[in-house]
Write an enzyme that holds these catalytic residues in place. Structure first.
Site, short mmCIF file in Angstrom:
data_model
loop_
_atom_site.label_atom_id
_atom_site.label_comp_id
_atom_site.label_asym_id
_atom_site.label_seq_id
_atom_site.Cartn_x
_atom_site.Cartn_y
_atom_site.Cartn_z
N GLU A 1 -22.03 14.08 -23.60
CA GLU A 1 -21.93 13.30 -22.19
C GLU A 1 -23.48 13.04 -21.69
OE1 GLU A 1 -18.97 12.75 -19.00
OE2 GLU A 1 -20.30 14.11 -18.13
N HIS B 1 -10.15 10.90 -3.65
CA HIS B 1 -11.47 10.83 -4.22
C HIS B 1 -12.07 9.77 -4.48
CE1 HIS B 1 -11.39 14.92 -3.46
NE2 HIS B 1 -12.53 15.30 -4.20
N ASP C 1 -14.94 15.21 -15.32
CA ASP C 1 -15.60 16.14 -15.33
C ASP C 1 -15.19 17.11 -14.18
OD1 ASP C 1 -17.36 14.67 -17.00
OD2 ASP C 1 -18.92 14.28 -15.50
C1 LIG Z 1 -16.81 14.47 -7.35
C2 LIG Z 1 -16.05 13.39 -8.19
C3 LIG Z 1 -16.12 13.25 -9.68
C4 LIG Z 1 -15.64 12.43 -10.29
N1 LIG Z 1 -15.74 12.46 -11.56
C5 LIG Z 1 -15.06 11.70 -12.48
C6 LIG Z 1 -15.40 11.58 -13.97
O1 LIG Z 1 -15.77 12.48 -14.48
N2 LIG Z 1 -14.53 10.84 -14.77
C7 LIG Z 1 -14.03 9.87 -14.05
O2 LIG Z 1 -13.52 8.80 -15.05
N3 LIG Z 1 -13.81 9.45 -12.92
C8 LIG Z 1 -14.51 10.41 -12.01
N4 LIG Z 1 -14.47 10.22 -10.73
C9 LIG Z 1 -13.61 9.46 -10.00
C10 LIG Z 1 -12.14 9.36 -10.03
O3 LIG Z 1 -11.57 9.41 -11.42
C11 LIG Z 1 -11.56 8.30 -9.19
O4 LIG Z 1 -12.05 8.13 -7.92
C12 LIG Z 1 -9.87 8.82 -8.97
O5 LIG Z 1 -9.23 7.50 -8.69
C13 LIG Z 1 -9.78 9.82 -7.94
O6 LIG Z 1 -8.49 10.44 -8.19
P1 LIG Z 1 -7.70 10.68 -6.86
O7 LIG Z 1 -6.74 11.44 -7.22
O8 LIG Z 1 -8.56 11.42 -5.76
O9 LIG Z 1 -7.11 9.29 -6.36
P2 LIG Z 1 -7.24 8.29 -5.18
O10 LIG Z 1 -8.64 8.25 -4.52
O11 LIG Z 1 -6.30 9.13 -3.99
O12 LIG Z 1 -6.77 6.94 -5.46
C14 LIG Z 1 -7.43 6.42 -6.33
C15 LIG Z 1 -6.59 5.01 -6.70
O13 LIG Z 1 -5.70 5.19 -7.50
C16 LIG Z 1 -4.32 4.79 -6.92
N5 LIG Z 1 -3.40 6.05 -6.99
C17 LIG Z 1 -3.39 7.16 -6.65
N6 LIG Z 1 -2.32 7.64 -7.11
C18 LIG Z 1 -1.66 6.96 -7.85
C19 LIG Z 1 -0.14 6.86 -8.30
N7 LIG Z 1 0.31 7.86 -8.66
N8 LIG Z 1 0.12 5.81 -9.07
C20 LIG Z 1 -0.55 4.50 -9.09
N9 LIG Z 1 -1.88 4.45 -8.49
C21 LIG Z 1 -2.26 5.51 -7.82
C22 LIG Z 1 -4.73 4.73 -5.38
O14 LIG Z 1 -4.07 3.81 -4.68
C23 LIG Z 1 -6.38 4.06 -5.58
O15 LIG Z 1 -6.28 2.78 -5.82
C24 LIG Z 1 -14.80 11.31 -9.82
C25 LIG Z 1 -15.03 11.19 -8.39
C26 LIG Z 1 -15.51 12.32 -7.63
C27 LIG Z 1 -15.31 12.08 -6.08
#
Ligand SMILES: Cc1cc2nc3c(=O)[nH]c(=O)nc-3n(C[C@H](O)[C@H](O)[C@H](O)COP(=O)(O)OP(=O)(O)OC[C@H]3O[C@@H](n4cnc5c(N)ncnc54)[C@H](O)[C@@H]3O)c2cc1C
Ligand SMILES: *[C@@H]1O[C@H](CO)[C@@H](O)[C@H](O)[C@H]1NC(C)=O
Ligand SMILES: *[C@@H]1O[C@H](CO)[C@@H](O)[C@H](O)[C@H]1NC(C)=O
Length: 327
Positions: A268, A96, A157
């Site tokens: 928020e 994400h 969220d």
């Molecule tokens: C619809 C939506 C709503 C969101 N709402 C919020 C919110 O309310 N609050 C907020 O703070 N953020 C929010 N986000 C942002 C979100 O928290 C970040 O984009 C987060 O990184 C996504 O998590 P993911 O599991 O999809 O990680 P990915 O997109 O798969 O990875 C994100 C980053 O983390 C690294 N990573 C992943 N897993 C690990 C691991 N196990 N160890 C080390 N590094 C790792 C990846 O290499 C990359 O750099 C939102 C994003 C979206 C799309």
């Protein structure tokens, strides 16, 4: 034309030869690693996509780890190859990210969600916590901890994000003003370092690593396990949304609410632009008993501001809660 074309063919075949010479064995050397899970060298397109849909870099391979040692073995192997190969490794949580952060151009993407080695363990008591895998989704942690009447203290969220993904950023939502972001509510991490070592870290143990990995954008190690702080989950929640047309009034109210002692449990603020259909969604989220208030509302094309508030309570405090929210 013919000369040019043969030159081009020659040129491109040189490039191919050069690439093969420089990296003769990277994919095949990965194939020789002894792991519990597997590598996929064919179906890698999905690892070049993310929520942002703006960047798309194909990796060489996707690792589907079954154990922490699969990740350690792979990272150690890449480290052994050395910097000359420029072979990159990226952990991918739920993908994400908005700008390709979980992608690795011609590298290895580690699909963290397939790491299912650790069964979630909720520890009750005075200082409850849960041990979870780095690839676990927050929604699953909520469901599991609620079985014990508990819940994490600080949230995002949206809950279909992984532990490793949000702890690599910060993890911010309406509880952050009280508990800090998610990275402030972690007791301990298990991390695979850049050399492929598996290390536990906390405030007291390997604290440099602990504080680097938290909010470290995936650059300091791979989170394979985390100990998340829990608290008793509220039985009920009073949920309020207030809409503002004036930015100064909006921020003044928000600052007052987050600096007060016993106000709300969740605060928020957000901006509403009457352009994308968000306002309609927002309307439908009103309590059906309040349609009048919701329909009286007009933005006239302006940007609006909204405070979202929640007060947690138990059944017996119902009357008190209504008093607090009215004052
Ligand atoms: C619809 C939506 C709503 C969101 N709402 C919020 C919110 O309310 N609050 C907020 O703070 N953020 C929010 N986000 C942002 C979100 O928290 C970040 O984009 C987060 O990184 C996504 O998590 P993911 O599991 O999809 O990680 P990915 O997109 O798969 O990875 C994100 C980053 O983390 C690294 N990573 C992943 N897993 C690990 C691991 N196990 N160890 C080390 N590094 C790792 C990846 O290499 C990359 O750099 C939102 C994003 C979206 C799309
Ligand atoms: C890290 O800590 C967990 C739980 O305390 C333990 O089970 C695990 O073996 C530890 N890992 C290492 C590498 O020490
Ligand atoms: C949103 O903007 C449109 C014009 O762009 C307007 O017709 C509509 O009434 C607005 N909606 C609200 C709720 O103000």
């Amino acid at each position: 034309m013919l000369v040019l074309r043969s030159f081009m063919i020659l040129f491109f075949s040189c490039i191919t030869i050069k690439i093969n010479l420089c990296f003769p064995s990277i994919p095949s050397s990965l194939k020789t690693l002894s792991i519990d899970g597997h590598f996929d060298f064919e179906q890698v397109e999905h690892a070049a996509k993310d929520f942002g849909n703006r960047y798309s870099y194909l990796p060489l391979a996707v690792l589907y780890p079954k154990s922490v040692s699969d990740i350690a073995t792979t990272v150690n192997h890449v480290w052994q190859i050395g910097g000359g190969s420029e072979l990159k490794v990226a952990a991918r949580g739920h993908g994400h990210s908005l700008q390709g952060q979980a992608q690795a151009h011609r590298g290895v993407v580690i699909n963290m969600e397939s790491l299912q080695g650790l069964k979630m363990q909720v520890h009750t008591g005075n200082f409850p916590y849960v041990d979870v895998s780095g690839g676990e989704l927050w929604i699953n942690i909520l469901r599991e901890s609620l079985k014990h009447g508990l819940a994490p203290k600080s949230w995002t969220d949206y809950l279909h994000l992984t532990v490793g993904g949000t702890l690599s950023n910060a993890g911010i939502s309406g509880q952050a003003f009280r508990h800090g972001p998610q990275i402030s509510n972690v007791h301990q991490l298990e991390v695979v370092t850049g050399k492929g070592e598996v290390v536990n870290c906390s405030e007291k143990q390997n604290s440099d690593l602990f504080y680097s990995v938290l909010g470290g954008l995936g650059q300091f190690g791979i989170i394979t396990r985390a100990r998340i702080s829990l608290e008793p989950a509220p039985e009920m929640v009073k949920w309020i949304r207030m809409v503002y047309t004036d930015f100064d009034t909006f921020t003044r109210d928000q600052e007052k609410l987050i600096s007060g002692q016993s106000t709300f449990d969740y605060v928020e603020g957000f901006v509403i632009i009457n352009r994308t259909g968000l306002l309609n969604n927002w309307r439908s989220s009103f309590n059906p008993q309040d349609p009048l208030q919701a329909s009286q509302f007009k933005s006239d094309g302006r940007t609006l501001f909204c405070l979202e508030l929640a007060k947690y309570f138990n059944h017996e405090d119902m009357v008190l809660v209504n008093q607090v929210s009215h004052s």
